[in-house]
Write a protein that holds these residues in place. Sequence first.
Motif, PDB file in Angstrom:
ATOM      1  N   VAL A 186     -47.875 -33.560  29.788  1.00  0.00           N
ATOM      2  CA  VAL A 186     -46.765 -32.663  29.436  1.00  0.00           C
ATOM      3  C   VAL A 186     -45.759 -33.432  28.596  1.00  0.00           C
ATOM      4  O   VAL A 186     -45.246 -34.470  29.019  1.00  0.00           O
ATOM      5  CB  VAL A 186     -46.069 -32.105  30.693  1.00  0.00           C
ATOM      6  CG1 VAL A 186     -44.941 -31.152  30.297  1.00  0.00           C
ATOM      7  CG2 VAL A 186     -47.066 -31.386  31.599  1.00  0.00           C
ATOM      8  N   MET A 187     -45.484 -32.925  27.411  1.00  0.00           N
ATOM      9  CA  MET A 187     -44.528 -33.543  26.490  1.00  0.00           C
ATOM     10  C   MET A 187     -43.564 -32.492  25.954  1.00  0.00           C
ATOM     11  O   MET A 187     -43.860 -31.289  25.963  1.00  0.00           O
ATOM     12  CB  MET A 187     -45.267 -34.191  25.322  1.00  0.00           C
ATOM     13  CG  MET A 187     -46.027 -35.447  25.671  1.00  0.00           C
ATOM     14  SD  MET A 187     -44.934 -36.863  25.973  1.00  0.00           S
ATOM     15  CE  MET A 187     -44.252 -37.140  24.329  1.00  0.00           C
ATOM     16  N   THR A 188     -42.425 -32.962  25.459  1.00  0.00           N
ATOM     17  CA  THR A 188     -41.447 -32.076  24.816  1.00  0.00           C
ATOM     18  C   THR A 188     -41.018 -32.683  23.485  1.00  0.00           C
ATOM     19  O   THR A 188     -40.816 -33.898  23.394  1.00  0.00           O
ATOM     20  CB  THR A 188     -40.220 -31.862  25.717  1.00  0.00           C
ATOM     21  OG1 THR A 188     -40.624 -31.171  26.903  1.00  0.00           O
ATOM     22  CG2 THR A 188     -39.150 -31.034  25.017  1.00  0.00           C
ATOM     23  N   ILE A 189     -40.881 -31.834  22.486  1.00  0.00           N
ATOM     24  CA  ILE A 189     -40.330 -32.230  21.187  1.00  0.00           C
ATOM     25  C   ILE A 189     -38.947 -31.600  21.062  1.00  0.00           C
ATOM     26  O   ILE A 189     -38.769 -30.409  21.335  1.00  0.00           O
ATOM     27  CB  ILE A 189     -41.222 -31.762  20.028  1.00  0.00           C
ATOM     28  CG1 ILE A 189     -42.619 -32.381  20.136  1.00  0.00           C
ATOM     29  CG2 ILE A 189     -40.590 -32.123  18.671  1.00  0.00           C
ATOM     30  CD1 ILE A 189     -43.606 -31.845  19.112  1.00  0.00           C
ATOM     31  N   ALA A 190     -37.968 -32.407  20.657  1.00  0.00           N
ATOM     32  CA  ALA A 190     -36.610 -31.913  20.426  1.00  0.00           C
ATOM     33  C   ALA A 190     -36.318 -31.991  18.933  1.00  0.00           C
ATOM     34  O   ALA A 190     -35.860 -33.018  18.429  1.00  0.00           O
ATOM     35  CB  ALA A 190     -35.600 -32.738  21.213  1.00  0.00           C
ATOM     36  N   PRO A 191     -36.596 -30.907  18.185  1.00  0.00           N
ATOM     37  CA  PRO A 191     -36.360 -30.934  16.736  1.00  0.00           C
ATOM     38  C   PRO A 191     -34.870 -30.913  16.410  1.00  0.00           C
ATOM     39  O   PRO A 191     -34.047 -30.392  17.172  1.00  0.00           O
ATOM     40  CB  PRO A 191     -37.041 -29.646  16.242  1.00  0.00           C
ATOM     41  CG  PRO A 191     -37.841 -29.138  17.401  1.00  0.00           C
ATOM     42  CD  PRO A 191     -37.171 -29.642  18.627  1.00  0.00           C
ATOM     43  N   GLY A 192     -34.564 -31.475  15.248  1.00  0.00           N
ATOM     44  CA  GLY A 192     -33.217 -31.365  14.716  1.00  0.00           C
ATOM     45  C   GLY A 192     -33.093 -30.113  13.862  1.00  0.00           C
ATOM     46  O   GLY A 192     -33.462 -29.023  14.290  1.00  0.00           O
ATOM     47  N   LEU A 193     -32.599 -30.276  12.657  1.00  0.00           N
ATOM     48  CA  LEU A 193     -32.385 -29.146  11.757  1.00  0.00           C
ATOM     49  C   LEU A 193     -33.606 -28.965  10.869  1.00  0.00           C
ATOM     50  O   LEU A 193     -33.917 -29.816  10.043  1.00  0.00           O
ATOM     51  CB  LEU A 193     -31.134 -29.390  10.908  1.00  0.00           C
ATOM     52  CG  LEU A 193     -29.852 -29.632  11.718  1.00  0.00           C
ATOM     53  CD1 LEU A 193     -28.719 -30.062  10.805  1.00  0.00           C
ATOM     54  CD2 LEU A 193     -29.469 -28.385  12.502  1.00  0.00           C
ATOM     55  N   PHE A 194     -34.297 -27.847  11.059  1.00  0.00           N
ATOM     56  CA  PHE A 194     -35.548 -27.590  10.354  1.00  0.00           C
ATOM     57  C   PHE A 194     -35.467 -26.303   9.543  1.00  0.00           C
ATOM     58  O   PHE A 194     -34.686 -25.398   9.858  1.00  0.00           O
ATOM     59  CB  PHE A 194     -36.717 -27.486  11.350  1.00  0.00           C
ATOM     60  CG  PHE A 194     -37.371 -28.797  11.656  1.00  0.00           C
ATOM     61  CD1 PHE A 194     -38.651 -29.084  11.197  1.00  0.00           C
ATOM     62  CD2 PHE A 194     -36.694 -29.770  12.384  1.00  0.00           C
ATOM     63  CE1 PHE A 194     -39.253 -30.303  11.463  1.00  0.00           C
ATOM     64  CE2 PHE A 194     -37.288 -30.992  12.663  1.00  0.00           C
ATOM     65  CZ  PHE A 194     -38.567 -31.263  12.200  1.00  0.00           C
ATOM     66  N   GLU A 195     -36.292 -26.240   8.516  1.00  0.00           N
ATOM     67  CA  GLU A 195     -36.398 -25.041   7.681  1.00  0.00           C
ATOM     68  C   GLU A 195     -37.223 -23.990   8.424  1.00  0.00           C
ATOM     69  O   GLU A 195     -38.427 -23.890   8.261  1.00  0.00           O
ATOM     70  CB  GLU A 195     -37.064 -25.380   6.347  1.00  0.00           C
ATOM     71  CG  GLU A 195     -36.263 -26.324   5.474  1.00  0.00           C
ATOM     72  CD  GLU A 195     -37.024 -26.757   4.229  1.00  0.00           C
ATOM     73  OE1 GLU A 195     -38.240 -26.462   4.138  1.00  0.00           O
ATOM     74  OE2 GLU A 195     -36.425 -27.406   3.363  1.00  0.00           O
ATOM     75  N   ASP A 247     -35.640 -35.701  14.330  1.00  0.00           N
ATOM     76  CA  ASP A 247     -34.352 -35.229  13.828  1.00  0.00           C
ATOM     77  C   ASP A 247     -33.731 -36.040  12.696  1.00  0.00           C
ATOM     78  O   ASP A 247     -32.576 -35.817  12.332  1.00  0.00           O
ATOM     79  CB  ASP A 247     -33.357 -35.156  14.976  1.00  0.00           C
ATOM     80  CG  ASP A 247     -33.130 -36.516  15.654  1.00  0.00           C
ATOM     81  OD1 ASP A 247     -33.534 -37.547  15.093  1.00  0.00           O
ATOM     82  OD2 ASP A 247     -32.533 -36.531  16.745  1.00  0.00           O
ATOM     83  N   ALA A 248     -34.466 -37.015  12.118  1.00  0.00           N
ATOM     84  CA  ALA A 248     -33.912 -37.832  11.035  1.00  0.00           C
ATOM     85  C   ALA A 248     -32.635 -38.542  11.441  1.00  0.00           C
ATOM     86  O   ALA A 248     -31.770 -38.811  10.623  1.00  0.00           O
ATOM     87  CB  ALA A 248     -33.670 -36.993   9.781  1.00  0.00           C
ATOM     88  N   ALA A 249     -32.484 -38.829  12.737  1.00  0.00           N
ATOM     89  CA  ALA A 249     -31.338 -39.557  13.306  1.00  0.00           C
ATOM     90  C   ALA A 249     -30.040 -38.755  13.283  1.00  0.00           C
ATOM     91  O   ALA A 249     -28.967 -39.327  13.416  1.00  0.00           O
ATOM     92  CB  ALA A 249     -31.126 -40.904  12.620  1.00  0.00           C
ATOM     93  N   VAL A 250     -30.130 -37.434  13.129  1.00  0.00           N
ATOM     94  CA  VAL A 250     -28.917 -36.630  13.130  1.00  0.00           C
ATOM     95  C   VAL A 250     -28.331 -36.555  14.534  1.00  0.00           C
ATOM     96  O   VAL A 250     -29.050 -36.562  15.530  1.00  0.00           O
ATOM     97  CB  VAL A 250     -29.201 -35.200  12.596  1.00  0.00           C
ATOM     98  CG1 VAL A 250     -29.964 -34.360  13.616  1.00  0.00           C
ATOM     99  CG2 VAL A 250     -27.891 -34.503  12.215  1.00  0.00           C
ATOM    100  N   ARG A 251     -27.008 -36.521  14.626  1.00  0.00           N
ATOM    101  CA  ARG A 251     -26.294 -36.275  15.869  1.00  0.00           C
ATOM    102  C   ARG A 251     -25.296 -35.162  15.575  1.00  0.00           C
ATOM    103  O   ARG A 251     -24.408 -35.328  14.744  1.00  0.00           O
ATOM    104  CB  ARG A 251     -25.592 -37.546  16.378  1.00  0.00           C
ATOM    105  CG  ARG A 251     -26.550 -38.682  16.733  1.00  0.00           C
ATOM    106  CD  ARG A 251     -27.470 -38.309  17.891  1.00  0.00           C
ATOM    107  NE  ARG A 251     -28.367 -39.400  18.268  1.00  0.00           N
ATOM    108  CZ  ARG A 251     -29.602 -39.545  17.799  1.00  0.00           C
ATOM    109  NH1 ARG A 251     -30.084 -38.692  16.886  1.00  0.00           N
ATOM    110  NH2 ARG A 251     -30.366 -40.531  18.219  1.00  0.00           N
TER     111      ARG A 251
END
Length: 255
Positions: A186-195, A247-251
């Motif tokens: 079981v894994m989770t992905i936490a995306p940042g800002l995506f198109e 997330d390309a290091a976005v915060r």
Amino acid sequence: MQIENCVAAVTGGASGLGEATVRNLVTAGAKTAILDMDEEHGQSLASELGDAVRFFKTDVSEEKSVQQAMDGVTTSFGALHIIVNCAGVAPPMKVIGKKGPLLISKFERVIQINLIGTMNVVRLGAEKMLKNPPADDGERGVVINTASVAAFEGQIGQAAYAASKAAVVGMTLPVAREFADYGIRVMTIAPGLFETPMLAGLPDPAKAALSRMMPFPKRLGRPREYAMLVRQIIENPMLNGETIRLDAAVRLAAK
């Protein structure tokens, strides 16, 4: 797990991150089920991709709907090895708005779809995976859920969304620990800002402003990049019980 000849179910698979995942999995040789409420786009995508794809109109927040979809997947393809949960909503809403306190029914709807919908698919899908013969290392299946960087840095107006996604992150490890006895990762992905369709309606200046927030690369993520990570998780057996920020290091700032 080798993706070729496996069976995958992707919620929210008719658009955005889910569609990119469906396309990637089919290219890798998986039989894939699209679980989505958007019948028009779901059927169109299934027709485009051919016999290896089926569409099931599915409301993830409804137990009966998910059960019917899971039964349909195993009836059509004979098994279920991979689940990718991409279905979700992100309506902006302040706790205290111009018209007064947030309607709790709106908060509940976000939780029902994003959190309870995820658990509906996980629990009913994993039950199907238990019937799979164990492969290398005793593996029977892989579950990949989708959270968001808002789980960690929710912005003003994201209380419901951030709460739902933080809960998805929070249940990753305990479910992975439980499913370890079954050979299911079981894994989770936490995306940042995506198109994705969630951002598609924004005017170009707003999209440009969001892109400037990204440390590197200075652009919105592309759905195929999410799909690339899904594939890596499936194929790498040591990835388990973790949330990966994509997330390309976005915060995120407060607003």
